[in-house]
Scaffold this motif. Structure first.
Motif, PDB file in Angstrom:
ATOM      1  N   SER A 157       6.507  -7.223 -15.526  1.00 49.52           N
ATOM      2  CA  SER A 157       6.554  -5.773 -16.149  1.00 49.52           C
ATOM      3  C   SER A 157       5.722  -5.980 -17.321  1.00 49.52           C
ATOM      4  O   SER A 157       5.452  -6.722 -17.869  1.00 49.52           O
ATOM      5  CB  SER A 157       8.161  -5.465 -16.507  1.00 49.52           C
ATOM      6  OG  SER A 157       8.029  -4.295 -17.101  1.00 49.52           O
ATOM      7  N   SER A 158       5.044  -4.546 -17.389  1.00 47.74           N
ATOM      8  CA  SER A 158       4.158  -4.536 -18.378  1.00 47.74           C
ATOM      9  C   SER A 158       4.804  -4.112 -19.765  1.00 47.74           C
ATOM     10  O   SER A 158       4.417  -4.343 -20.844  1.00 47.74           O
ATOM     11  CB  SER A 158       3.002  -3.483 -18.116  1.00 47.74           C
ATOM     12  OG  SER A 158       3.460  -2.283 -17.938  1.00 47.74           O
TER      13      SER A 158
ATOM     14  N   ARG B 170      15.056  -7.275 -23.242  1.00 49.38           N
ATOM     15  CA  ARG B 170      13.976  -7.623 -24.270  1.00 49.38           C
ATOM     16  C   ARG B 170      12.458  -7.000 -23.764  1.00 49.38           C
ATOM     17  O   ARG B 170      12.007  -7.243 -23.073  1.00 49.38           O
ATOM     18  CB  ARG B 170      13.922  -9.223 -24.628  1.00 49.38           C
ATOM     19  CG  ARG B 170      12.829  -9.626 -25.731  1.00 49.38           C
ATOM     20  CD  ARG B 170      13.067 -10.846 -26.076  1.00 49.38           C
ATOM     21  NE  ARG B 170      12.806 -11.978 -25.165  1.00 49.38           N
ATOM     22  CZ  ARG B 170      13.543 -12.756 -24.644  1.00 49.38           C
ATOM     23  NH1 ARG B 170      14.606 -13.016 -25.041  1.00 49.38           N
ATOM     24  NH2 ARG B 170      13.309 -13.698 -23.600  1.00 49.38           N
ATOM     25  N   PHE B 171      11.970  -6.048 -24.772  1.00 49.46           N
ATOM     26  CA  PHE B 171      10.882  -5.322 -24.346  1.00 49.46           C
ATOM     27  C   PHE B 171       9.636  -6.200 -25.053  1.00 49.46           C
ATOM     28  O   PHE B 171       9.654  -6.977 -25.632  1.00 49.46           O
ATOM     29  CB  PHE B 171      10.757  -4.119 -24.987  1.00 49.46           C
ATOM     30  CG  PHE B 171      11.994  -2.892 -24.294  1.00 49.46           C
ATOM     31  CD1 PHE B 171      11.553  -2.364 -23.255  1.00 49.46           C
ATOM     32  CD2 PHE B 171      13.060  -2.955 -25.166  1.00 49.46           C
ATOM     33  CE1 PHE B 171      12.399  -1.471 -22.794  1.00 49.46           C
ATOM     34  CE2 PHE B 171      14.015  -2.055 -24.321  1.00 49.46           C
ATOM     35  CZ  PHE B 171      13.722  -1.408 -23.096  1.00 49.46           C
ATOM     36  N   VAL B 172       8.442  -5.809 -24.495  1.00 50.49           N
ATOM     37  CA  VAL B 172       7.063  -6.668 -24.788  1.00 50.49           C
ATOM     38  C   VAL B 172       7.009  -6.584 -26.122  1.00 50.49           C
ATOM     39  O   VAL B 172       6.436  -7.445 -26.905  1.00 50.49           O
ATOM     40  CB  VAL B 172       6.363  -6.181 -23.675  1.00 50.49           C
ATOM     41  CG1 VAL B 172       4.801  -6.791 -24.315  1.00 50.49           C
ATOM     42  CG2 VAL B 172       6.315  -6.518 -22.379  1.00 50.49           C
TER      43      VAL B 172
ATOM     44  N   SER C 256       9.085  -1.106 -10.370  1.00 53.21           N
ATOM     45  CA  SER C 256       8.786  -0.734 -11.547  1.00 53.21           C
ATOM     46  C   SER C 256       9.863  -1.177 -12.649  1.00 53.21           C
ATOM     47  O   SER C 256      11.088  -0.108 -12.628  1.00 53.21           O
ATOM     48  CB  SER C 256       8.188   0.531 -11.818  1.00 53.21           C
ATOM     49  OG  SER C 256       8.020   0.757 -13.093  1.00 53.21           O
ATOM     50  N   LYS C 257      10.036  -2.178 -13.228  1.00 50.14           N
ATOM     51  CA  LYS C 257      11.245  -2.326 -14.170  1.00 50.14           C
ATOM     52  C   LYS C 257      11.381  -1.340 -15.286  1.00 50.14           C
ATOM     53  O   LYS C 257      12.255  -0.897 -15.569  1.00 50.14           O
ATOM     54  CB  LYS C 257      11.149  -3.671 -14.768  1.00 50.14           C
ATOM     55  CG  LYS C 257      10.989  -4.850 -13.769  1.00 50.14           C
ATOM     56  CD  LYS C 257      12.243  -5.028 -12.883  1.00 50.14           C
ATOM     57  CE  LYS C 257      11.946  -6.582 -12.032  1.00 50.14           C
ATOM     58  NZ  LYS C 257      11.263  -6.436 -10.573  1.00 50.14           N
ATOM     59  N   GLY C 258      10.231  -1.044 -15.886  1.00 51.36           N
ATOM     60  CA  GLY C 258      10.064  -0.046 -17.130  1.00 51.36           C
ATOM     61  C   GLY C 258      10.508   1.329 -16.525  1.00 51.36           C
ATOM     62  O   GLY C 258      11.298   2.087 -17.296  1.00 51.36           O
TER      63      GLY C 258
END
Length: 70
Positions: free
Chosen positions: A9-10, A27-29, A52-54
């Motif tokens: 995921s981005s 946990r986000f980028v 798309s996970k986001g």
């Protein structure tokens, strides 16, 4: 905190699920980690399978489940 697994995921770095408490940890980028409560296991499975996970988190998790910063 549950065992975290990396995802492609981005915007999301890793996710984890604690089945005894029905808690999803994301946990986000950007570095923030959030715990979403009352999440059914089936929703976690759908997240792992999502293209798309986001988008999944934004549409199916954030509006529906209470959260706290980890």
């Amino acid at each position: 905190m549950p065992r975290m697994q990396p995802v492609e995921s981005s915007s999301i770095e890793a996710v984890g699920f604690e089945p005894t408490r029905n808690e999803l940890t994301v946990r986000f980028v950007g570095g923030g980690t959030y715990v979403y409560g009352m999440v059914p296991r089936s929703v976690f499975d759908d997240l792992l399978a999502a293209e798309s996970k986001g988008r999944f988190v934004n549409q199916r998790i954030k509006p529906r489940y209470p959260f706290r910063k980890a």
